[in-house]
Design a protein around this motif. Structure first.
Motif, mmCIF file in Angstrom:
data_model
loop_
_atom_site.group_PDB
_atom_site.id
_atom_site.type_symbol
_atom_site.label_atom_id
_atom_site.label_comp_id
_atom_site.label_asym_id
_atom_site.label_seq_id
_atom_site.Cartn_x
_atom_site.Cartn_y
_atom_site.Cartn_z
ATOM 1 N N PRO A 192 8.106 14.132 -6.898
ATOM 2 C CA PRO A 192 6.842 13.390 -6.913
ATOM 3 C C PRO A 192 6.046 13.538 -5.604
ATOM 4 C CG PRO A 192 8.589 12.014 -7.760
ATOM 5 C CD PRO A 192 9.239 13.245 -7.216
ATOM 6 N N LYS A 274 -2.427 8.624 -6.198
ATOM 7 C CA LYS A 274 -1.401 7.657 -6.560
ATOM 8 C C LYS A 274 -0.396 7.484 -5.420
ATOM 9 C CE LYS A 274 1.950 6.712 -10.123
ATOM 10 N NZ LYS A 274 2.796 7.347 -11.106
ATOM 11 N N HIS A 275 -0.121 8.610 -4.728
ATOM 12 C CA HIS A 275 0.831 8.545 -3.626
ATOM 13 C C HIS A 275 0.258 7.859 -2.433
ATOM 14 C CE1 HIS A 275 4.073 11.193 -4.920
ATOM 15 N NE2 HIS A 275 3.239 11.195 -5.900
ATOM 16 N N GLN A 276 -1.047 8.092 -2.227
ATOM 17 C CA GLN A 276 -1.600 7.575 -1.005
ATOM 18 C C GLN A 276 -1.939 6.108 -1.109
ATOM 19 O OE1 GLN A 276 -4.108 10.842 -0.089
ATOM 20 N NE2 GLN A 276 -2.136 11.689 0.392
ATOM 21 N N VAL A 277 -2.395 5.720 -2.243
ATOM 22 C CA VAL A 277 -2.798 4.338 -2.367
ATOM 23 C C VAL A 277 -1.663 3.597 -1.986
ATOM 24 C CG1 VAL A 277 -3.168 2.448 -3.845
ATOM 25 C CG2 VAL A 277 -3.935 4.688 -4.488
ATOM 26 N N SER A 278 -0.897 4.084 -2.720
ATOM 27 C CA SER A 278 0.322 3.667 -2.376
ATOM 28 C C SER A 278 0.357 3.553 -0.957
ATOM 29 C CB SER A 278 1.276 4.658 -2.748
ATOM 30 O OG SER A 278 1.025 5.872 -2.337
ATOM 31 N N LYS B 87 7.145 5.558 -1.782
ATOM 32 C CA LYS B 87 5.703 5.307 -1.781
ATOM 33 C C LYS B 87 5.075 5.427 -3.164
ATOM 34 C CE LYS B 87 5.290 7.846 2.272
ATOM 35 N NZ LYS B 87 4.579 8.900 2.963
ATOM 36 N N HIS B 88 5.653 6.300 -3.991
ATOM 37 C CA HIS B 88 5.028 6.537 -5.290
ATOM 38 C C HIS B 88 5.520 5.575 -6.359
ATOM 39 C CE1 HIS B 88 8.744 8.792 -5.131
ATOM 40 N NE2 HIS B 88 8.759 8.828 -6.444
ATOM 41 N N TYR B 133 2.052 -1.437 -4.678
ATOM 42 C CA TYR B 133 2.715 -0.299 -4.047
ATOM 43 C C TYR B 133 3.077 -0.671 -2.610
ATOM 44 C CZ TYR B 133 1.692 2.746 -7.937
ATOM 45 O OH TYR B 133 1.691 3.324 -9.168
ATOM 46 N N PRO B 134 4.108 -0.026 -2.046
ATOM 47 C CA PRO B 134 4.568 -0.401 -0.707
ATOM 48 C C PRO B 134 3.443 -0.445 0.341
ATOM 49 C CG PRO B 134 6.116 1.115 -1.673
ATOM 50 C CD PRO B 134 4.971 0.999 -2.644
ATOM 51 N N ALA B 135 2.478 0.502 0.259
ATOM 52 C CA ALA B 135 1.437 0.556 1.288
ATOM 53 C C ALA B 135 0.550 -0.685 1.279
ATOM 54 C CB ALA B 135 0.583 1.807 1.102
#
Lengths: 278, 365
Positions: A192, A274-278, B87-88, B133-135
């Motif tokens: 991912p 999705k990864h960054q929002v994160s 993170k994802h 999400y964690p962030a």
């Protein structure tokens, strides 16, 4: 409004750099492409339709997109594998292998095409063994795919490699302490994280393959409706002084390519976000 | 789960991170591995978790040799310094991860996983954040989620690497109390790494003090603070003033020191007077800090020009009347502790703990 937004900008030099970008894009990309569309529009719609729906043209479109797509898929899988090996393992001659990856960029594509043809021809080094089983590689669609894989494969390696390099080991360690097996760690944690870069590499390899001419013409055999790719068809038209015909085929090709790349980029952007929002 | 570490050594290249360590941890104990950076405390924790392979020695869990077991087989809960939340994945998915990766045969059903995760999120008081999400979480919240995730697999031992290192002072205080409560509720063997002596002394039942890949002392917070085994432990646990050489020998009349000794005294053990007496040393006040419940002074000895720090409670300060910057006061060094410099040198191969040091000379005012 304009003044306000100007005031809010923190980085200086927006006007200059944006102006340069636009001029650069115009002269190198936009104007030549516009001319292509202008040329294509010099004929009537019925003529246009006739050229585009011609069986030979349609088949070449199908062939080009089909082989380019498959070559890009192959590159996405094996390019990721090569990037993995180059980042994660230490072995003798690693730097040399790393340098080899860029070779398809440096080699004139025609040379690559001739070399591939020589090897995969029915009497070639590798081709002879497949010949025994009745499998032909050169002068078939498989040959085209091999040539397209060759020229596109550095893209995936080079886009995945830095991401894999920066991947923090602690995520894998965390997954391991939670009881994940190594395949679970790869598919649930590592993949991912690198998928956006794999998609970027895939899009680049796909785009490169769509426009490839030099290496393919030698190995393809260029049989109309079987192994004739779009770029070759365009050259053929040009050689017959059928400029508007060539422009029409090119314009349609361009629009479809643009749509496909746009879709891939959109997909890539969504997974990355999705990864960054994160 | 009881853990026994026997003669464990670990080197990274030519650098020895852990040198022949022996340590026994009782079931249900709450242990702090305390030491300066580079002392090998994190490496020791990672060795226990199986995240590093040891070069020599053995590790036993409940008397069973676990040395060759993989991280996965050890079933430890590990909380990383920077949380390492995926993170994802949402918070829910993060906590559920350990349950979802179980082999199909022993994996709980979806419904059971959901119940378990929500129960854990409630336990860490963050059930309302399940879909984030964690962030999107603050540092303290992430730390709690990291702990909930580690607890989801019901480990018998919980390992935490500098759990509060990246948090601000207030959140850290809160989480310390909270972690203690959790330990009391669940009573699982817990080992945490810290370089903060205050944190170690406040939270742990057992403190293991490490330096240069070796254990300097093991004991309860009171033991290590009151009876430090050597100069390193003494100076590492709290503020100290250090005196050595000439200034120690000649100027402390009541101290029978030698050139080989080094003297330590904590700032609150120094008494200041406005009049001189036979055992006091004159010093000039350089700086006074009156914020908080203790008043801190920085003074300079008039005889040797050495700087030292003194602390007293603000009540005491009020009684003694205000001191001013530039004023000359007379300091009495009660309870100065002497250590033989040789026995504390890192080069010695002898067991430092065994050889307690020169006499402790105390002087009553």
């Amino acid at each position: 409004m304009v003044i306000q937004s100007k005031r809010r900008r923190v980085l200086p030099g927006f006007g200059l750099s944006m102006g340069y970008t636009l001029i650069y894009l115009s002269f190198i990309v936009l104007i030549p492409i516009a001319v292509l569309f202008v040329k294509a529009s010099t004929i009537s719609f019925s003529e246009f339709w006739e050229i585009v729906t011609d069986k030979r043209v349609m088949d070449s479109y199908k062939l080009t997109f089909y082989t380019s797509f498959l070559a890009a898929v192959v590159n996405a899988i094996f390019g990721t594998l090569i990037a993995w090996v180059l980042v994660r393992y230490h072995f003798y001659g690693k730097r040399f292998v790393d340098a080899l990856v860029d070779l398809p960029f440096a080699l004139p594509t025609a040379v690559a095409g001739i070399a591939l043809t020589a090897i995969y021809a029915p009497n070639g080094w590798i081709g002879q063994y497949f010949e025994e089983f009745g499998i032909k590689i050169a002068y078939t669609q498989i040959g085209i795919m091999i040539a397209l894989t060759f020229i596109g494969f550095p893209f995936v390696v080079r886009s995945v490699q830095p991401v894999l390099q920066d991947l923090d080991r602690q995520y894998e360690e965390a997954a391991a302490t939670l009881g994940a097996s190594s395949s679970q760690i790869f598919f649930k944690i590592i993949l991912p994280s690198i998928i956006p870069s794999v998609l970027t590499g895939f899009a680049l390899a796909f785009a490169r393959a769509l426009g490839e001419y030099g290496s393919v013409v030698f190995i393809a055999g260029n049989m109309p409706m079987k192994t004739e790719i779009v770029p070759l068809l365009i050259i053929t038209k040009l050689e017959q002084y059928d400029y508007s015909g060539a422009a029409v085929i090119a314009a349609v090709m361009l629009v479809i390519s643009f749509l496909l790349l746009f879709l891939i980029n959109f997909w890539q952007w969504r997974t990355a976000r999705k990864h960054q929002v994160s | 789960m009881g853990i026994k570490i026997r003669n464990v050594t670990k080197a990274f290249g030519t650098y020895t991170a852990i040198q022949d360590i022996n340590l026994q941890i009782q079931k249900g104990d709450f242990v702090a591995l305390l030491g300066p950076s580079g002392s090998g405390k994190t490496t020791l924790l990672r060795l226990i978790a199986g995240l590093e392979n040891l070069d020599a020695g053995k590790i036993f869990f409940n008397g069973i040799d676990y040395t060759a077991k993989t991280v996965k087989e050890r079933k430890v809960g590990f909380v990383f310094q920077h949380y390492a939340l995926f993170k994802h994945m949402t918070i829910f998915e993060n906590v559920a991860f350990g349950l979802k990766v179980k082999p199909r045969k022993i994996r709980p059903t979806k419904k059971e996983i959901k119940e378990k995760v929500m129960e854990l999120l409630k336990f860490v008081q963050l059930e309302h954040l399940a879909d984030r999400y964690p962030a999107q979480l603050s540092g303290g919240q992430r730390q709690r989620i990291a702990l909930a995730r580690a607890l989801a697999v019901e480990p018998e031992v919980l390992l935490l690497d500098e759990p509060f290192g990246a948090l601000d002072a207030k959140v850290r205080q809160e989480l310390r109390r909270w972690l203690r409560e959790i330990h009391q509720k669940l009573n699982i063997t817990t080992i945490f790494v810290t370089h903060d002596q205050e944190e170690a002394l406040e939270m742990a039942d057992t403190v293991v003090i490490m330096n240069h890949g070796k254990i300097e002392q093991i004991g309860s917070p009171e033991e290590v603070y009151e009876k430090p085994a050597n100069a390193f432990v003494y100076s590492f646990l709290g503020k100290v003033n250090e005196f050595k050489g000439e200034s120690l020998v000649t100027n402390f009349p009541h101290v029978k020191g030698t050139e080989e000794a080094v003297g330590y005294i904590r700032p609150h053990e120094i008494v200041l007077h406005q009049q001189s007496n036979e055992n006091s040393i004159p010093a000039v006040v350089i700086h006074i800090n009156k914020a908080g419940s203790t008043v801190r002074f920085e003074l300079k000895r008039l005889d040797t020009d050495e700087l030292f720090e003194v602390e007293m409670t603000s009540d005491h300060y009020k009684k003694q009347g205000p001191f001013h910057k530039g004023e000359i006061l007379y300091a009495e060094f009660k309870n100065i502790v002497l250590f033989d410099r040789k026995t504390n040198s890192i080069q010695t191969e002898k067991n430092v703990q065994g050889e307690v040091v020169s006499a402790i000379s105390s002087y009553m005012s």
